[in-house]
Every structure is written in structure tokens, then in C-alpha cells.
Design a protein around this motif. Structure first.
Motif: not given
Length: 297
Positions: A9, A78, A157
Motif C-alpha cells: 500500500t 494499492k 486488493a
């Protein structure tokens, strides 16, 4: 079906944990995945909103992403908060270089309070440079809250990383939203209680103290947080609330007593009649004497 690869992320922080990297890690971990992260911006934030930003240098973002990509090779990325063109350029370059299988982008253009977080120029650059590299773009406008959109994107995700097709990943992510809270419901903000305490302190001390820092100190909070609270609940700054209470008492004394303007000024904590007169004129566009004469007539 599950892959052992972690999910990367790339986004900003949210100290309250409803969005940002903290929420991404929480959602992915709860679902059984492993989250790794690269932070783009550090926010000063609580349940009332964002107070400040520190955007990390693009080189630092690049270093974080490269360290993870080179070592554990995540195949699902992500992306959330991007606030500078330099950071965007770094992310686009790294995605083009490492080519992860899944890229989920949830644009963070506004805060939960509706404050604009990025420039129009950056939005245009994101559309041209980043969107073509994305597997899926999650629009915040499709959800009731920023936290909800963030949870949905994190869940998508996870499911894509686990090998689900796009349709199934979206279906399972939507199902997650139906069973999980996505607001600050797990946190109890003290804002309402603090506002009421502040109003009691003002009533008790307004004749001797008009400094916001005095009240913040008595309440053991930062002046900035006190301002957040009063603006959210009352739509006014702490100073405006204090001055309004002083003004109400000044009006009462001028209208219903025979005290001189100087006596009234000193009784309300002003160091001089001139200072009181300037304060009163700023609020009423007339001097205390003019106000008294109008009331008496």
C-alpha cells in the motif's frame, strides 16, 4: 488459490486509523493477507479532520517502494494519497519498471470534511500518467464515507491478490462493507464534552481572561484542537465565542447600569477605556457611548 505474496500500500497516514496506511494494513491483515507499506504523506489528523500535512520527499517514497519491491516482490499494489507531481512521477516510474499484476487506485482528492487536497494540475497528471497503469480505480464518490471507500479498495486488493477474478473480488469486497463498521464508531471523541467544558470556563472566566491559550491550558488541550472543536460544533472560533460573551455583558452594563464606560472596561478585564472602545466599535461599528445613548433614547 491464496498467494503468499504481500500487498503493497502506497498512501498517506491517518493517525485515527479509519483511512490511510493504518486502515489498509488493518483490513488486509483481518482478511488474512500480509500488508507492506510506503508512506507518501504524514498527516496531523483526528476524528474532526486533517489539521496539517507533511509530504515526504519523492526520493524517500521511491526508497520505500524500491526496498519492498526488490526484496519481497509484491504483485498487488494499492495506491491512495498522492499530493505532489514528484511523488506521482516516482510511483509511475516504479510501476512501469516492476509491473505488478494488480494496481488498485483510490484517488484521495478531498478530506472527509470536503477540503481539497490536490491541485487541478496534479489531477490532470494523475489521469494521464497513472490511470493507464491501473487494474481498477475506486471512486470515493461511490461511497458514503472516505473510510468506506478505503476499506472497499483494500478488500479488493486482498481478493485480487488471492487470485480472485475482478468480478468476484468486487463482490466479496462489497460483502465486507455490509458487515464491518467504516466510521470512527470505534473511537470516542471528547469533542462534545470538551465544548461544554469550554463554554463553562468562558462563563466563569470571561471577565478576566480573553486569551484562547488560557482556556486551552485549563482544558489541557492544544489551542488548535480547541478551535477544531468549536468550529465543528458552533461554527465559530474560540476567540469569537469569548468575545461574543464579553460583548453581551458589555451591552447589558451599558444598557442597564450607570457605570461609566471606563468602569465597565475595567470590570471586563480591559486594560484601558480606549482598548475597550476599540473592541466594542469593531463588534458594533459604534462607540460604547453611542450604543448607550441609542439604547436610552
Amino acid at each position: 488459490m491464496q498467494t503468499n505474496k504481500p500487498i503493497l500500500t502506497i498512501t498517506g497516514s491517518d493517525p485515527a486509523g479509519v483511512s490511510g496506511v493504518q486502515a489498509d494494513i488493518k483490513v488486509i491483515s483481518q482478511l488474512g493477507g500480509y500488508a507492506v507499506s510506503a508512506i507518501t504523506s504524514v498527516t496531523v489528523q483526528n476524528t474532526l479532520g486533517i489539521q496539517d500535512f507533511h509530504d515526504l520527499p519523492a526520493s524517500v517514497v521511491e526508497g520505500q517502494v524500491e526496498a519492498i519491491m526488490n526484496d519481497v516482490e509484491p504483485q498487488t499494489v494499492k495506491i491512495g494519497m498522492i499530493r505532489t507531481k514528484e511523488t506521482l512521477a516516482v510511483i509511475v516510474s516504479l510501476l512501469s519498471r516492476y509491473r505488478p499484476q494488480n494496481v488498485i487506485f483510490m484517488p484521495v482528492m478531498y478530506s472527509a470534511q470536503g477540503e481539497r487536497l490536490v491541485s487541478d494540475e496534479l489531477v490532470g497528471a494523475i489521469r494521464q500518467q497513472l490511470l493507464p497503469l491501473c487494474t481498477l480505480v475506486v471512486q470515493n464518490t461511490q461511497f458514503s464515507s472516505h473510510g468506506e471507500a478505503n476499506m472497499f479498495a483494500s478488500a479488493v486488493a486482498y481478493y485480487l491478490n488471492a487470485g480472485y477474478g475482478k468480478a468476484d473480488a468486487l463482490k466479496h469486497a462489497r460483502r465486507l462493507l455490509d458487515t464491518q463498521p467504516t466510521s470512527y464508531s470505534g473511537l470516542k471523541s471528547r469533542s462534545r464534552d470538551l465544548y461544554e467544558q469550554f463554554m463553562r470556563e468562558v462563563e466563569h472566566c470571561y471577565k478576566t481572561n480573553s486569551d484562547v491559550r488560557f482556556y486551552a491550558s485549563r482544558l489541557n488541550v492544544a489551542s488548535g484542537y480547541l478551535a477544531q472543536v468549536t468550529r465543528r460544533i458552533k461554527g465559530q472560533s474560540p476567540k469569537s465565542i469569548i468575545d461574543s460573551r464579553i460583548l453581551v455583558e458589555a451591552e447589558r452594563l451599558l444598557s442597564s447600569t450607570t457605570q461609566t464606560v471606563q468602569e465597565i472596561a475595567y470590570s471586563l478585564g480591559f486594560t484601558s477605556q480606549a482598548y475597550f472602545s476599540r473592541f466594542f466599535r469593531k463588534q458594533h461599528d459604534m462607540s460604547p457611548t453611542e450604543y448607550r445613548n441609542r439604547k436610552q433614547s
